[in-house]
Design an enzyme around this catalytic site. Structure first.
Site, PDB file in Angstrom:
ATOM      1  N   ASN A  46       0.822  -1.217   0.000  1.00  0.00           N
ATOM      2  CA  ASN A  46       0.000   0.000   0.000  1.00  0.00           C
ATOM      3  C   ASN A  46       0.856   1.268   0.000  1.00  0.00           C
ATOM      4  O   ASN A  46       0.333   2.370   0.193  1.00  0.00           O
ATOM      5  CB  ASN A  46      -0.928   0.027   1.211  1.00  0.00           C
ATOM      6  CG  ASN A  46      -2.039  -1.001   1.106  1.00  0.00           C
ATOM      7  OD1 ASN A  46      -2.443  -1.376   0.005  1.00  0.00           O
ATOM      8  ND2 ASN A  46      -2.534  -1.467   2.233  1.00  0.00           N
ATOM      9  N   HIS A 132     -15.499  -0.246   5.026  1.00  0.00           N
ATOM     10  CA  HIS A 132     -14.508  -1.020   5.773  1.00  0.00           C
ATOM     11  C   HIS A 132     -15.114  -1.592   7.058  1.00  0.00           C
ATOM     12  O   HIS A 132     -16.040  -1.017   7.641  1.00  0.00           O
ATOM     13  CB  HIS A 132     -13.313  -0.126   6.120  1.00  0.00           C
ATOM     14  CG  HIS A 132     -12.128  -0.862   6.624  1.00  0.00           C
ATOM     15  ND1 HIS A 132     -11.914  -1.097   7.961  1.00  0.00           N
ATOM     16  CD2 HIS A 132     -11.085  -1.444   5.965  1.00  0.00           C
ATOM     17  CE1 HIS A 132     -10.773  -1.767   8.112  1.00  0.00           C
ATOM     18  NE2 HIS A 132     -10.259  -1.991   6.920  1.00  0.00           N
ATOM     19  N   GLU A 186     -16.291   5.212   1.537  1.00  0.00           N
ATOM     20  CA  GLU A 186     -14.848   5.289   1.313  1.00  0.00           C
ATOM     21  C   GLU A 186     -14.605   6.120   0.064  1.00  0.00           C
ATOM     22  O   GLU A 186     -15.465   6.187  -0.819  1.00  0.00           O
ATOM     23  CB  GLU A 186     -14.253   3.890   1.138  1.00  0.00           C
ATOM     24  CG  GLU A 186     -14.365   3.028   2.390  1.00  0.00           C
ATOM     25  CD  GLU A 186     -13.613   1.722   2.273  1.00  0.00           C
ATOM     26  OE1 GLU A 186     -12.585   1.673   1.568  1.00  0.00           O
ATOM     27  OE2 GLU A 186     -14.052   0.740   2.895  1.00  0.00           O
ATOM     28  N   SER A 190     -11.181  -0.352  -0.884  1.00  0.00           N
ATOM     29  CA  SER A 190      -9.913  -1.054  -0.731  1.00  0.00           C
ATOM     30  C   SER A 190      -9.812  -2.362  -1.495  1.00  0.00           C
ATOM     31  O   SER A 190      -8.711  -2.777  -1.860  1.00  0.00           O
ATOM     32  CB  SER A 190      -9.643  -1.317   0.754  1.00  0.00           C
ATOM     33  OG  SER A 190     -10.688  -2.094   1.320  1.00  0.00           O
ATOM     34  N   ASP A 215     -13.962   7.873   4.441  1.00  0.00           N
ATOM     35  CA  ASP A 215     -12.729   7.157   4.772  1.00  0.00           C
ATOM     36  C   ASP A 215     -11.840   7.243   3.528  1.00  0.00           C
ATOM     37  O   ASP A 215     -12.086   6.581   2.532  1.00  0.00           O
ATOM     38  CB  ASP A 215     -13.074   5.699   5.112  1.00  0.00           C
ATOM     39  CG  ASP A 215     -11.838   4.840   5.355  1.00  0.00           C
ATOM     40  OD1 ASP A 215     -10.737   5.238   4.936  1.00  0.00           O
ATOM     41  OD2 ASP A 215     -11.980   3.751   5.931  1.00  0.00           O
ATOM     42  N   HIS A 218      -7.391   5.064   1.084  1.00  0.00           N
ATOM     43  CA  HIS A 218      -6.767   4.618  -0.160  1.00  0.00           C
ATOM     44  C   HIS A 218      -6.773   5.683  -1.265  1.00  0.00           C
ATOM     45  O   HIS A 218      -6.359   5.391  -2.383  1.00  0.00           O
ATOM     46  CB  HIS A 218      -7.456   3.343  -0.655  1.00  0.00           C
ATOM     47  CG  HIS A 218      -7.270   2.188   0.275  1.00  0.00           C
ATOM     48  ND1 HIS A 218      -6.161   1.382   0.258  1.00  0.00           N
ATOM     49  CD2 HIS A 218      -8.055   1.735   1.286  1.00  0.00           C
ATOM     50  CE1 HIS A 218      -6.273   0.463   1.208  1.00  0.00           C
ATOM     51  NE2 HIS A 218      -7.404   0.652   1.847  1.00  0.00           N
ATOM     52  N   LYS A 245      -0.224   4.148   4.495  1.00  0.00           N
ATOM     53  CA  LYS A 245      -0.303   3.731   3.088  1.00  0.00           C
ATOM     54  C   LYS A 245       0.521   4.708   2.255  1.00  0.00           C
ATOM     55  O   LYS A 245       1.736   4.667   2.299  1.00  0.00           O
ATOM     56  CB  LYS A 245      -1.766   3.629   2.666  1.00  0.00           C
ATOM     57  CG  LYS A 245      -2.520   2.559   3.472  1.00  0.00           C
ATOM     58  CD  LYS A 245      -3.959   2.453   3.101  1.00  0.00           C
ATOM     59  CE  LYS A 245      -4.639   1.302   3.846  1.00  0.00           C
ATOM     60  NZ  LYS A 245      -4.679   1.480   5.307  1.00  0.00           N
TER      61      LYS A 245
END
Length: 391
Positions: A46, A132, A186, A190, A215, A218, A245
């Site tokens: 990541n 998540h 998100e 992910s 969130d 990523h 990440k």
């Protein structure tokens, strides 16, 4: 015998090809990983921007340790909140154009804390189906009503909100009770690597006076002209993102307005009772964010290499197309996915097999991450190998 379920459940995991083991990594960077004395091309990291081991970040870590120490030595409300933490929070506020920022030990902790804090009995939480586990766990452990809308299905989300509004209006006992709504998503998901429709989610939040929570674990660092993530696309009320990440350190943050930040400082058990993150790491994280904002080539390279991978893969490969660093190749069956994974390792490629319950049944996959540390020849070799081993 006491605790038989421990052995029984592990046996079931093995039988269903869902057994998980840790791998001890001897060395790694954005491009390579060394495990059991073998060096592989690493497509499971990541470290999207390839900043791990960056000399300026390492130097900042050393400076931070010398100046502030390696340990905060207490929670943020005792003596654990140092100038290093304050400087990092201010950097994030400027970066994302948010009034306040709080630091957490991990993204899981931050998400759980926020869902519990916003999960007041007067609240309704609307979570994307693929949110998540930390968001789901935090929401379900709160006092709020929780609804999960189909992945990226904004029409269903709006229908849920309208239905709850109608139900509240028809309930004579709740006419005077204010409903506080929170929309949760998100930025980049992910496991699929696809992006949320941030602009439309933000519009719906404004239309129904809901709080919009993202969130951004990523997408931070990777999305936006300065790596601001979802905040570069539309108004986001609350942003959570991790440092472990693309930012290449450790910990997490929540950026929000002053009222919510003050509430968390006073009522969030995760924040109140946790030792603050290392001040040395906070100092290194500040340097990393400075680099992220100026080194645009890292984001541009990820885009270039991702397009190359997509163009090189055979039509028989079931790739979930997206514009992020994450590229999911769906195999389906758990055993078949493990088999493909092993064949790739035999060819010097490290990829992880993602299986249920992390992803839905019959959607086991390879989760390929492209970083700015990779080279064109790496992508070509990866595509050739995948085309060869997937039948």
């Amino acid at each position: 015998m006491a605790f038989d379920f421990l052995v029984e459940n592990i046996a079931q995991q093995k039988q269903r090809a869902r057994y998980r083991v840790r791998q001890c990594v001897a060395e790694q960077n954005g491009r390579h990983v060394k495990i059991n004395d073998v060096t592989y091309l690493n497509f499971s990291s990541n470290d999207y921007l390839g900043l791990n081991h960056h000399p300026e970040i390492n130097q900042a870590l050393l400076e931070g340790a010398e100046r502030f120490g390696t340990c905060a030595s207490g929670s943020s409300l005792i003596t654990g909140y140092s100038y290093a933490h304050q400087a990092l929070e201010n950097e994030i506020c400027d970066w994302l154009n948010q009034p306040k920022c709080l630091l957490f030990a991990s993204g899981f902790s931050a998400n759980s804390a926020l869902m519990q804090a916003l999960g007041h009995k007067s609240c309704q939480l609307y979570l994307d189906k693929l949110s998540h586990a930390s968001l789901i766990d935090g929401a379900l452990s709160s006092e709020a009503k929780v609804k999960r809308f189909l992945h990226n299905d904004i029409t269903q989300l709006e229908r849920f909100i309208v239905q709850s509004q109608s139900a509240a209006n028809s309930d004579i006992n709740s006419i005077d009770d204010e409903i506080n709504r929170v929309i949760v998503s998100e930025g980049v998901f992910s496991m699929d690597g696809d992006q949320a429709d941030i602009a439309n989610l933000s519009k719906i939040a404004q239309q129904y006076q809901a709080l919009f929570y993202v969130d951004d674990a990523h997408s931070i660092g990777v999305v936006g002209d300065k790596g601001q993530g979802s905040s570069s696309m539309a108004n986001v009320d609350v942003v959570m993102a991790t440092f472990g990440k693309s930012i290449a350190t450790s910990g997490a943050f929540v950026a929000c307005d002053e009222n919510l930040a003050e509430y968390l400082v006073n009522f969030s058990r995760h924040y109140i009772y946790s030792t603050a993150i290392s001040p040395a790491l906070a100092w290194a994280t500040k340097k990393s964010i400075e680099l992220i904002q100026t080194q645009h080539w890292r984001r541009e390279k990820i885009t270039e290499l991702s397009h190359l991978l997509e163009s090189k893969l055979s039509e028989k490969v079931q790739l979930i197309k997206n514009a992020s660093s994450i590229h999911a190749i769906v195999i389906g069956d758990e055993m078949a996915t493990l088999d493909v994974c092993q064949k790739l390792r035999d060819r010097g490629i490290w990829l992880s097999a993602i299986r249920p319950p992390t992803v839905p049944n019959n959607s086991s996959r390879l989760r390929v991450t492209v970083t700015s540390s990779h080279e064109i020849k790496d992508i070509n070799y990866l595509a050739d190998c995948i085309n060869e081993v997937i039948e």
